[in-house]
Every structure is written in C-alpha cells, then in structure tokens.
Design an enzyme around this catalytic site. Structure first.
Site, PDB file in Angstrom:
ATOM      1  N   GLY A 130       0.802  -1.214   0.000  1.00 50.77           N
ATOM      2  CA  GLY A 130       0.000   0.000   0.000  1.00 50.77           C
ATOM      3  C   GLY A 130       0.835   1.264   0.000  1.00 50.77           C
ATOM      4  O   GLY A 130       1.949   1.282   0.506  1.00 50.77           O
ATOM      5  N   CYS A 131       0.282   2.331  -0.577  1.00 53.70           N
ATOM      6  CA  CYS A 131       0.944   3.627  -0.518  1.00 53.70           C
ATOM      7  C   CYS A 131       0.992   4.042   0.946  1.00 53.70           C
ATOM      8  O   CYS A 131      -0.025   4.148   1.607  1.00 53.70           O
ATOM      9  CB  CYS A 131       0.168   4.658  -1.336  1.00 53.70           C
ATOM     10  N   GLY A 132       2.170   4.261   1.478  1.00 50.00           N
ATOM     11  CA  GLY A 132       2.297   4.499   2.895  1.00 50.00           C
ATOM     12  C   GLY A 132       2.279   3.205   3.683  1.00 50.00           C
ATOM     13  O   GLY A 132       2.286   3.204   4.898  1.00 50.00           O
TER      14      GLY A 132
END
Length: 306
Positions: A130-132
């Site tokens: 996931g992004c982050g």
C-alpha cells in the site's frame, strides 16, 4: 489556510439511512488541504495547496491497535471500514461508538462485547504494498481459498457505461486535481439506467480510501453485488481481496494490476479493468461480465519511404 473564494473538495456521499444498531460516530473531519509557498524553476514564489496528511492512532476498548496515516476526510468511516476489512468485526452493530479527537490524533473505538481473541488475531502483521504501506493482520493472505464472492454478485458492465464512469471521475472535483499526492476510490451502482456515483473519497493511500467506502457501506447496509469500484491506485492482491470481501465483482483502476491480484480475481470471477482513462482501458479478467462495444479500429499508418 485556503485561497479566498476557492471551494475545497469534500467527499461525495449519497444520503442513506443507517442500519439498526449503527455505532455512534463523531464528525471530526480535518482540514484536507494546506497552503504553502513554493519556489519554482523560474525563480518565482507562489502559493499552492498540498494534502494535509496526519496520523490517527486507533484504540479498540483502550487497547492500541494501529496508527493510520490519513487525510482525515471521513476518519470514523475509515476506522470502521478498517476493522471490517481486517475481519476484526463482522458487523457494524458490534461497535458501540467511534470517537475521533484530532487534538490527540486518536480514534477511540468502544465495542459492545469486545473483540474475541484480539491479541492472537493481531499478533501477526503483514506489511503490504500500500501507498504508505498497507497492513493485514493474521493469516488473511494465506487463506485466500476462503474468499468468495456472494452468489448474488452477478453484475455486468457495458463498455458505454464504463466510459460514463470514467467521464464522471474525470469531471469530479478532487483534491488530486488541486494538490496531487492522494489516491481516490469511488463506488458506483450499476443496476440503474446509467452508472450512479454513490460515494467518492480521497486519502493519502488507496487502502484508506477503500476502507472508508467499506465503513460507509457497512454503516448504511449497502451490499456490493450490483456495484463497481473505481480506484486511482494499482490493483494488488489486497485491493482485490477487499473488493471481494465487500461483494463487489467489478473493479476499475486508472493504474495496472499485479500478478497476484490478477490470479485472485480470475479465481473469484471478478472483472478487473486497468489503465482506464478517457476511452482507453484494458480488461484483464472477467470477460464474461463485460459487454464489449468495440471502438472503431484506427486506420493503419502508411509509411512512405523517401
């Protein structure tokens, strides 16, 4: 701070009644954009907006669970959807209340009867793509054979309706258009004459956005059998898994798909569309759910030698 006279974008949400026994929620929406001064390549100073990312630590019955990095558009729905998608609760009526306080950057979740075996179920944590960095607790990624779409999830989509979805998203007032640096997810109902946008939300990661939609669906008793998801992010196994948990059989992405996401969607009979923008798209899986209306072939380019 905002530019005088400029309306800031907020989530698009269709009004619906809540389910019986729905938890009490605060409405602690944070500031979505922040204005800063930058220096560009021409040596000019000017003001621009950037997303107002913030941390939110989730406590379940006073036990610290996880810290989410979020924009804060609908934090209570994000927390509720996170608990649902992590399979820590099965129904929203298991939650008595969710209280978000930005002064202490915390969300206090009070359950009605506790979460069974929460220590053991959250002992193993898998950091995803996931992004982050998304997170999955327990053995969800190891128990993929236990994921199934509901029998009623028989939604189909026409090519013209796919184009309408993409045009709706192109015209949507968005944080990304003003500031970039965020992902968006949308939920469309497909059994209407044309695709109906039910909810659109943006966050610093695509996992947060789909969790927020999951929370909204659970809170209002909305099932996914006749719905389609749109996301700006790539279709990884976790994104496909979350859509399947919600019973949504059709997922459209402005980005691409990973091999594991493709394999999972193929096994589940889901339709995945990627690289979808304007009138262009690629249908990766679920051809049987797609009513193709092919575009005219472009004429071949004739090369004239000198």
């Amino acid at each position: 701070m905002s530019v005088p006279g400029e309306a800031l974008p907020h989530p698009t949400v269709a009004p619906r009644p809540r389910v019986v026994g729905a938890p009490r929620l605060t409405e602690a929406r944070g500031e979505l954009l922040r204005e800063i001064t930058i220096l560009d390549e021409y040596g000019d100073r000017r003001s621009i907006h950037i997303p107002a990312e913030r941390s939110l630590t989730v406590f379940v019955d006073k036990r610290e669970l996880v810290t989410l990095m979020t924009l804060g558009a609908m934090p209570e729905h994000l927390v509720l959807g996170y608990l649902l998608n992590q399979r820590l609760i099965k129904r929203v009526d298991e939650i008595e209340s969710i209280t978000v306080d930005w002064d202490v950057a915390a969300a206090a979740v009070r359950t009605r009867a506790g979460v069974a075996d929460i220590e053991a179920r959250t002992a193993k944590r898998v950091v995803t793509t996931g992004c982050g960095q998304g997170t999955v607790f327990g053995d969800q990624l190891e128990d993929l054979n236990g994921i199934h779409l509901p029998e009623a999830a028989r939604a189909r989509i026409r090519q013209s309706h796919l184009h309408r979805m993409l045009e709706t998203m192109r015209q949507q007032d968005s944080i990304h258009r003003k500031a970039g640096s965020v992902h968006g997810c949308a939920l469309f109902r497909l059994d209407a004459g044309q695709p109906e946008l039910m909810m659109f939300v943006e966050d610093v990661g695509r996992h947060n956005a789909i969790d927020t939609i999951a929370g909204w669906m659970g809170l209002h008793g909305v099932d996914g059998v006749d719905k389609a998801f749109y996301t700006t992010g790539r279709l990884t196994s976790e994104m496909v898994m979350k859509a399947a948990h919600l019973g949504v059989p059709i997922v459209v992405s402005r980005n691409g798909v990973t091999a594991m996401g493709h394999e999972m969607a193929t096994r589940l009979g889901m339709a995945l569309f990627g690289r979808a923008s304007n009138r262009h798209f690629l249908c990766y899986t679920g051809f049987e759910r797609f009513d193709s209306e092919p575009e005219p072939q472009r004429p071949a380019v004739r090369v004239v030698s000198g």
